[in-house]
Design an enzyme around this catalytic site. Structure first.
Site, mmCIF file in Angstrom:
data_model
loop_
_atom_site.group_PDB
_atom_site.id
_atom_site.type_symbol
_atom_site.label_atom_id
_atom_site.label_comp_id
_atom_site.label_asym_id
_atom_site.label_seq_id
_atom_site.Cartn_x
_atom_site.Cartn_y
_atom_site.Cartn_z
ATOM 1 N N SER A 1 0.852 -1.185 0.000
ATOM 2 C CA SER A 1 0.000 0.000 0.000
ATOM 3 C C SER A 1 0.886 1.232 0.000
ATOM 4 O O SER A 1 1.997 1.215 0.541
ATOM 5 C CB SER A 1 -0.906 0.003 1.232
ATOM 6 O OG SER A 1 -1.474 1.279 1.447
ATOM 7 N N ARG B 1 -16.664 -8.402 -48.156
ATOM 8 C CA ARG B 1 -15.761 -7.813 -47.158
ATOM 9 C C ARG B 1 -16.484 -6.624 -46.553
ATOM 10 O O ARG B 1 -16.934 -5.744 -47.282
ATOM 11 C CB ARG B 1 -14.423 -7.384 -47.752
ATOM 12 C CG ARG B 1 -13.456 -6.832 -46.671
ATOM 13 C CD ARG B 1 -12.034 -6.574 -47.176
ATOM 14 N NE ARG B 1 -11.439 -7.795 -47.682
ATOM 15 C CZ ARG B 1 -11.057 -7.964 -48.933
ATOM 16 N NH1 ARG B 1 -11.210 -6.998 -49.815
ATOM 17 N NH2 ARG B 1 -10.512 -9.101 -49.317
#
Length: 485
Positions: A290, A329
């Protein structure tokens, strides 16, 4: 170059970052072009000298990734600018050979094949990490086969289990994910279709070469097979420009992997809580630290795995959505896949590497598991008491009496046996010895140890089957290459 590792540290410095970098994608496109030239030369579609010059130019030239990235805005894909630069590089060796670069190909042929190469390498890494994770989980399950622990449902104590059975559950998920990834990796296909999936340009190129005497109905099959051999992928039975199932298969495997690893992560996070303290992540300098609280040892590895498991489905959702592709496509759907695929592979690769490290060094506290089992003063085995008494008092009456006794124990902060002894209908059902036996949580483990045995059997069979399948795949590939030579 590795992108975004500050905000997504799970793959920072990991091999998966390099395997999916811009440089790796460029190398994969180069391999696709080199492989295509090799396949065409083998069939006499292009001269052997051109194949050699294309490979030489591709490997010797330094490509400008930044320029290609910017130029890709013009064509909406990076292949056009890449091929221009490759053609220039080959022309510097031989002007005639440059005419055979990208012969008959379309951008999607190259980029899809490159995507499959990237996915293949990433999945290989993911499988290796899943194998290591499975091995560690098997060891944990074996070591804690009969270690009693509290099972929890809806975050509350349920009935006793063993820690080994928890590990067996994790192992089953990892084995399933590993199998999915192996199967997908072994099926990844090359892309070869030409402008609109008809291979017309490839066949036209063959018609212009006097060295080719194949008919059109077989040439495209031979070309696809040789191309697959050259790049070490599978031949596709037909072009898949708008049949995006290979990407969907990858997405599904990565989602299963994310879920299996995420399950481990959330359980470790829960079991590592200060109030639970049954496991701890492996210690390392700076891990779990921490910025302000020196006492903290946060489950950082599990947090990163969970974060990856949360993100992966959003990226793979793009791959599933892109299956809805119009015409021969699509505009936009194909283009959306590329970075989503890369992000999903990176996150999965980072998660599997972290999980392998986590499970290899996971610290367990059987004594704390035993203390937690006793936390509710015997209430964790009320299911057993209910089953033992139901035939005498009836299921409904038994449940009502035991519920009343359990709630009284919670309210009065007493043990369950104290409240049972204060309830005549319950007190008279058992002797003191019988009651002590029934209240012992270590005597109510069900089939938990045998479930561990089953998971270990699955692990052993999975490992053996993979070794056999891998050898068979190598033999099959070598035989196919020899037959086509």
């Amino acid at each position: 170059m590795t992108e975004n590792t500050i905000l997504n540290p799970i793959y920072a410095g990991r091999p998966i970052a390099l395997l999916t970098s811009d440089s790796a994608w460029l190398d994969a496109m180069l391999e696709a072009e080199i492989g295509l030239a090799a396949a065409q030369a083998q069939l006499g579609i292009i001269p052997t000298a051109a194949r050699i010059d294309i490979e030489t130019g591709a490997r010797a030239h330094h490509f400008d990734l930044g320029r290609i990235a910017v130029a890709a805005q013009g064509a909406a894909n990076p292949v056009v600018a890449f091929v221009d630069e490759l053609t220039t590089a080959v022309a510097a060796i031989d002007a005639d050979s440059a005419n055979y670069v990208h012969r008959g190909a379309t951008s999607q042929d190259i980029l899809d094949t490159a995507a499959m190469l990237i996915a293949s390498r990433a999945l290989q890494l993911i499988v290796e990490d899943l194998t290591d994770t499975a091995r560690s989980l098997a060891q944990l399950a074996r070591a804690h086969r009969t270690t009693p622990a509290a099972a929890r449902t809806l975050a509350m104590h349920a009935v006793p289990t063993t820690f080994g059975a928890k590990c067996a559950t994790w192992l089953a998920g990892v084995l399933h994910a590993r199998t999915r990834c192996i199967r997908v990796r072994e099926s990844l296909p090359v892309q070869l279709g030409g402008a609109a999936g008809t291979l017309a340009s490839y066949l036209q190129a063959a018609d212009q070469s006097p060295a080719t005497d194949y008919n059109h109905d077989t040439l495209w099959v031979h070309l696809t097979n040789h191309y697959a051999d050259a790049v070490e992928l599978r031949p596709a039975p037909m072009p898949w420009h708008t049949t995006r199932t290979p990407l969907a298969d990858i997405a599904a495997a990565l989602n299963v992997t994310a879920g299996a690893l995420g399950k481990i992560a959330v359980d470790v996070i829960s079991l590592a809580r200060t109030e639970v303290a049954e496991v701890r992540e492996p210690a390392a300098p700076g891990r779990g630290a921490s910025s302000t609280m020196p006492q903290k040892r946060n489950p950082a590895m599990s947090a990163l795995i969970r974060a990856a498991a949360t993100q992966i489905p959003s990226h793979t959702a793009v791959l599933f959505t892109s299956m809805v592709a119009e015409d021969e496509r699509p505009a936009g759907a194909w283009h959306a896949e590329w970075d989503s695929l890369r992000c999903a592979l990176r996150l999965a690769g980072g998660a599997t590497a972290t999980a392998a490290e986590l499970t290899a060094g996971l610290e367990t506290d059987p004594d704390q598991m035993a203390r937690n089992l006793e936390m509710t003063g015997g209430q964790i085995v009320t299911e057993r008491l209910s089953a033992a008494l139901a035939t005498h008092l009836g299921k409904k009456t038994t449940k009502e009496l035991l519920t009343r006794a359990a709630f009284a124990a919670q309210r009065n902060r007493t043990s369950l046996d104290h409240e049972i002894l204060a309830t005549p209908d319950l007190r008279d059902a058992w002797s003191d010895t019988q009651l002590r036996e029934l209240l012992d949580p270590t005597h109510y483990l069900g089939a938990a140890p045998f479930i561990v045995d089953r998971a270990l059997e699955l692990f052993a069979n999975s490992s053996a089957a993979h070794q056999i399948a891998t050898q068979a795949s190598v033999t099959e590939h070598d035989g196919a290459v020899a037959a086509r030579a």
